[in-house]
Design an enzyme around this catalytic site. Structure first.
Site, short mmCIF file in Angstrom:
data_model
loop_
_atom_site.label_atom_id
_atom_site.label_comp_id
_atom_site.label_asym_id
_atom_site.label_seq_id
_atom_site.Cartn_x
_atom_site.Cartn_y
_atom_site.Cartn_z
N SER A 15 0.83 -1.21 0.00
CA SER A 15 0.00 0.00 0.00
C SER A 15 0.86 1.26 0.00
O SER A 15 0.33 2.35 -0.10
CB SER A 15 -0.88 0.01 1.25
N CYS A 21 2.53 -6.91 1.89
CA CYS A 21 1.61 -6.13 2.72
C CYS A 21 0.73 -7.12 3.47
O CYS A 21 0.02 -7.92 2.84
CB CYS A 21 0.76 -5.24 1.81
N ASN A 22 0.80 -7.11 4.79
CA ASN A 22 -0.02 -8.04 5.59
C ASN A 22 -1.51 -7.77 5.38
O ASN A 22 -2.32 -8.69 5.34
CB ASN A 22 0.29 -7.86 7.08
N CYS A 49 3.13 -5.58 10.19
CA CYS A 49 2.86 -4.66 9.06
C CYS A 49 4.23 -4.34 8.49
O CYS A 49 5.18 -4.09 9.24
CB CYS A 49 2.16 -3.40 9.56
N THR A 50 4.32 -4.36 7.17
CA THR A 50 5.64 -4.23 6.55
C THR A 50 6.24 -2.82 6.69
O THR A 50 7.42 -2.63 6.42
CB THR A 50 5.59 -4.65 5.07
N HIS A 51 5.45 -1.85 7.10
CA HIS A 51 6.02 -0.52 7.36
C HIS A 51 6.81 -0.49 8.68
O HIS A 51 7.72 0.32 8.84
CB HIS A 51 4.90 0.53 7.48
#
Ligand code: DGL
Length: 257
Positions: free
Chosen positions: A13, A75-76, A187-189
């Site tokens: 995202s 993205c989870n 979360c990949t962020h």
């Protein structure tokens, strides 16, 4: 063109999926990568499942037309909402998703207490509840939705007083109340604020994320389908951000700012 030399597409995202991409580049430097971050539509974590699914399906279709050999949903949130639909449509190429790395955290010791930080959508999704079901008798799991956290990373704020106080407010009540053994970055962020989380949680708390495991799974799938490149030299990474001004941040995150 030899299918093995087509690029691998990564999708998120926004800029978060670069935490997964960097693991794949480290593991398979001779591959070519195409990274699309949908920052224009971010955050996904506060949207409905239907909205996320239709955005993800549209982006996957565009990738597919460009010619790719595999698709990584880095993205989870998009994985929870869309992985089943994607796999039903793209049966002829590997489609790899990511989910919170609860397994290694839950199995790290005898009944650990584990905080899972993720987007509101990820922690409320059926897929996460299914995952919880597998480990709820092995660990005390605290799902922690973090609305607003990905936005700091999207702005490149990885170590500002604002993100520091956001994280303290969020985590300290749990860290004060009980002995926390592990934090899962679902979360990949979030791996981009890992040093701050480490500072707040202290050295005794183990921190897990799914980036490396996802890169390894990608490598396994490519090898199993004879899709690993035969290129001898380093491959390239092409960024395709839905907000083009973000490309510089993408480059910096990949190089490790
Ligand atoms: N990076 C995304 C994830 O792994 C989500 C961020 C968002 O769009 O809310 O879940």
């Amino acid at each position: 063109m030899d299918k093995r030399n087509l690029p691998i597409a990564f999708f998120d995202s926004g800029v978060g999926g670069i935490s997964v991409l960097r693991e794949a580049v480290a593991l398979m430097p001779r591959e070519n990568y195409l990274y699309f971050g949908d920052s224009a539509n971010a955050p996904y974590g506060t949207k409905s499942v239907e909205e996320i699914r239709s955005l993800t399906m549209a982006h996957a279709e565009r990738f597919r037309k460009q010619g790719i050999k595999a698709l990584v949903i880095a993205c989870n949130t998009a994985t929870s909402a869309a992985i089943a639909s994607l796999r039903a449509v793209y049966t002829d190429m590997p489609v790899i998703g990511i989910e919170p790395a609860l397994k290694p955290a839950a199995l790290m010791s005898d009944h650990p207490t584990v905080i899972v930080m993720a987007t509101p959508l990820t922690v409320s999704a059926a897929k996460f509840h299914e995952l919880l079901g597998h480990y709820s008798d092995r660990a005390d799991v605290i799902p922690l939705g973090c609305p607003g956290l990905m936005e700091f990373v999207e702005r490149g704020c990885l170590d500002t007083p604002q993100v520091d106080s956001y994280l303290r407010e969020l985590l300290e009540p749990y860290l004060r109340d009980r002995e926390v053994d592990a934090i899962v970055l679902g979360c990949t962020h979030y791996p981009f604020v890992r040093p701050l989380i480490r500072k707040i949680a202290g050295d005794s708390v183990r921190i897990f994320d799914g980036g490396q495991g996802t890169a390894r799974e990608l490598q396994r799938r490519l090898a199993a389908e004879d899709l690993l490149t035969d290129r001898k030299e380093h491959g390239s990474v092409v960024f395709d951000e839905s907000i083009p001004e973000k490309t510089e941040l993408c480059r910096m995150l990949l190089q490790g700012i």
